[in-house]
Write a protein that holds these residues in place. Structure first.
Motif, mmCIF file in Angstrom:
data_model
loop_
_atom_site.group_PDB
_atom_site.id
_atom_site.type_symbol
_atom_site.label_atom_id
_atom_site.label_comp_id
_atom_site.label_asym_id
_atom_site.label_seq_id
_atom_site.Cartn_x
_atom_site.Cartn_y
_atom_site.Cartn_z
ATOM 1 N N PRO A 108 -30.283 20.301 11.620
ATOM 2 C CA PRO A 108 -30.056 20.322 10.420
ATOM 3 C C PRO A 108 -30.835 21.189 9.489
ATOM 4 C CG PRO A 108 -29.899 17.973 10.449
ATOM 5 C CD PRO A 108 -30.353 18.593 11.754
ATOM 6 N N CYS A 109 -30.209 22.227 8.690
ATOM 7 C CA CYS A 109 -30.908 23.058 7.791
ATOM 8 C C CYS A 109 -30.556 23.216 6.531
ATOM 9 C CB CYS A 109 -30.992 24.322 8.450
ATOM 10 S SG CYS A 109 -32.244 25.572 7.733
ATOM 11 N N ALA A 110 -31.487 23.134 5.489
ATOM 12 C CA ALA A 110 -31.126 23.342 4.185
ATOM 13 C C ALA A 110 -31.892 24.409 3.391
ATOM 14 C CB ALA A 110 -31.475 21.799 3.413
ATOM 15 N N GLN A 111 -31.207 25.047 2.372
ATOM 16 C CA GLN A 111 -31.992 26.098 1.622
ATOM 17 C C GLN A 111 -32.363 25.482 0.434
ATOM 18 O OE1 GLN A 111 -30.375 29.491 -0.376
ATOM 19 N NE2 GLN A 111 -31.073 30.613 1.530
ATOM 20 N N VAL A 112 -33.732 25.416 0.035
ATOM 21 C CA VAL A 112 -34.012 25.047 -1.251
ATOM 22 C C VAL A 112 -34.746 26.285 -1.818
ATOM 23 C CG1 VAL A 112 -35.710 23.310 -2.492
ATOM 24 C CG2 VAL A 112 -34.492 22.532 -0.352
ATOM 25 N N ASP A 113 -34.474 26.676 -2.915
ATOM 26 C CA ASP A 113 -34.679 27.877 -3.632
ATOM 27 C C ASP A 113 -35.273 28.993 -2.958
ATOM 28 O OD1 ASP A 113 -34.741 26.459 -5.993
ATOM 29 O OD2 ASP A 113 -36.839 25.780 -5.978
ATOM 30 N N GLY A 114 -34.021 29.150 -2.064
ATOM 31 C CA GLY A 114 -34.463 30.645 -1.338
ATOM 32 C C GLY A 114 -35.316 30.405 0.026
ATOM 33 N N VAL A 115 -35.741 29.163 0.283
ATOM 34 C CA VAL A 115 -36.558 28.951 1.575
ATOM 35 C C VAL A 115 -35.525 27.835 2.530
ATOM 36 C CG1 VAL A 115 -38.476 27.828 2.524
ATOM 37 C CG2 VAL A 115 -38.787 29.006 0.420
ATOM 38 N N ASP A 116 -35.676 28.434 3.841
ATOM 39 C CA ASP A 116 -34.732 27.515 4.661
ATOM 40 C C ASP A 116 -35.678 26.561 5.084
ATOM 41 O OD1 ASP A 116 -32.357 28.796 4.201
ATOM 42 O OD2 ASP A 116 -33.050 30.346 5.857
ATOM 43 N N TRP A 117 -35.228 25.384 5.211
ATOM 44 C CA TRP A 117 -36.059 24.062 5.937
ATOM 45 C C TRP A 117 -35.125 23.579 7.090
ATOM 46 C CZ3 TRP A 117 -41.220 23.250 4.416
ATOM 47 C CH2 TRP A 117 -41.415 23.827 3.152
ATOM 48 N N TYR A 143 -37.801 27.638 8.343
ATOM 49 C CA TYR A 143 -37.003 28.351 9.439
ATOM 50 C C TYR A 143 -37.133 29.986 8.912
ATOM 51 C CZ TYR A 143 -33.734 29.882 12.704
ATOM 52 O OH TYR A 143 -33.068 30.745 13.726
ATOM 53 N N GLY A 144 -37.471 30.669 10.048
ATOM 54 C CA GLY A 144 -37.375 32.380 9.737
ATOM 55 C C GLY A 144 -38.640 32.750 9.172
ATOM 56 N N ARG A 145 -39.746 31.995 9.097
ATOM 57 C CA ARG A 145 -41.085 32.556 8.285
ATOM 58 C C ARG A 145 -42.059 32.385 9.371
ATOM 59 N NH1 ARG A 145 -40.123 33.223 2.771
ATOM 60 N NH2 ARG A 145 -38.171 32.173 2.186
ATOM 61 N N ILE A 199 -27.951 29.605 9.558
ATOM 62 C CA ILE A 199 -26.745 29.790 9.464
ATOM 63 C C ILE A 199 -25.870 28.585 9.620
ATOM 64 C CG2 ILE A 199 -26.841 32.263 10.180
ATOM 65 C CD1 ILE A 199 -25.682 31.236 12.670
ATOM 66 N N GLY A 200 -24.779 28.096 8.985
ATOM 67 C CA GLY A 200 -24.055 27.170 9.184
ATOM 68 C C GLY A 200 -22.707 27.608 10.179
ATOM 69 N N ARG A 201 -21.972 26.337 10.434
ATOM 70 C CA ARG A 201 -20.788 26.535 11.346
ATOM 71 C C ARG A 201 -19.850 27.821 11.137
ATOM 72 N NH1 ARG A 201 -20.897 22.317 15.474
ATOM 73 N NH2 ARG A 201 -22.317 20.706 14.812
ATOM 74 N N SER A 202 -19.767 27.862 9.683
ATOM 75 C CA SER A 202 -18.791 28.638 9.252
ATOM 76 C C SER A 202 -19.420 30.044 9.420
ATOM 77 C CB SER A 202 -18.425 28.549 7.902
ATOM 78 O OG SER A 202 -20.001 28.658 6.915
#
Length: 173
Positions: A95-104, A120-122, A158-161
């Motif tokens: 699972p990945c969540a974006q918080v204030d422009g940062v993906d975790w 993620y991605g940094r 990215i999400g499944r969609s």
């Protein structure tokens, strides 16, 4: 009883100064429990050095606890722990969540009371361990996302969609 010599007085005096200095350093926050943290492989990178100098005094309502682990910080006596300098995670189904422009990315933890998240991605990546009995993950991530945001982001979760649906399999002849 023999009379103390000048050398004995110097040794006793030096010992007293050493004890006083150690006490002062501990009181001033220079003594640092490591909380089982080890420095990340790229903890001495420029990005981590900049991040380390910006660690806030408080995260998720918890005060910063001294540690001497390079690139790391601790708040609330281990409630929140951060390490900068890890390799960026590869694409994952975690699972990945974006918080204030940062993906975790949320990673599995051996301990049900802890959450492990990694940017993620940094590059370099930043890892956060949160003891949910003592700190709220959402509050910690809001505080830490502002701190991590300046580290260049090369990829996003990215999400499944976001994933195109594969074409249907060809019909059997």
């Amino acid at each position: 009883m023999p009379r103390p010599t000048r050398r004995t007085a110097l040794v006793v005096g030096a010992a007293a100064v050493t004890v006083a200095a150690a006490s002062l350093l501990a009181h001033e926050g220079f003594a640092s429990p490591a909380f089982g943290l080890e420095a990340a492989p790229r903890a001495e990178s420029g990005a981590c050095t900049r991040l380390t100098t910006a660690y806030p005094d408080e995260v998720a309502g918890a005060d910063r606890t001294p540690t001497d682990v390079k690139g790391a910080a601790v708040w609330g006596d281990g409630a929140v722990m951060v390490r900068c300098g890890l390799a960026a995670p590869l694409p994952t189904n975690d699972p990945c969540a974006q918080v204030d422009g940062v993906d975790w990315v949320w990673r599995a933890s051996q301990d049900d009371d802890s959450k492990i998240l990694i940017t993620y991605g940094r590059a370099p990546a930043v890892e956060v361990r949160i003891d949910t009995r003592h700190a709220a993950p959402d509050a910690a991530l809001v505080d830490l996302s502002r701190l991590v945001k300046p580290i260049h982001q090369g990829h996003k979760c990215i999400g499944r969609s976001d994933v195109p649906t594969p074409p249907p399999a060809p019909a059997a002849p």
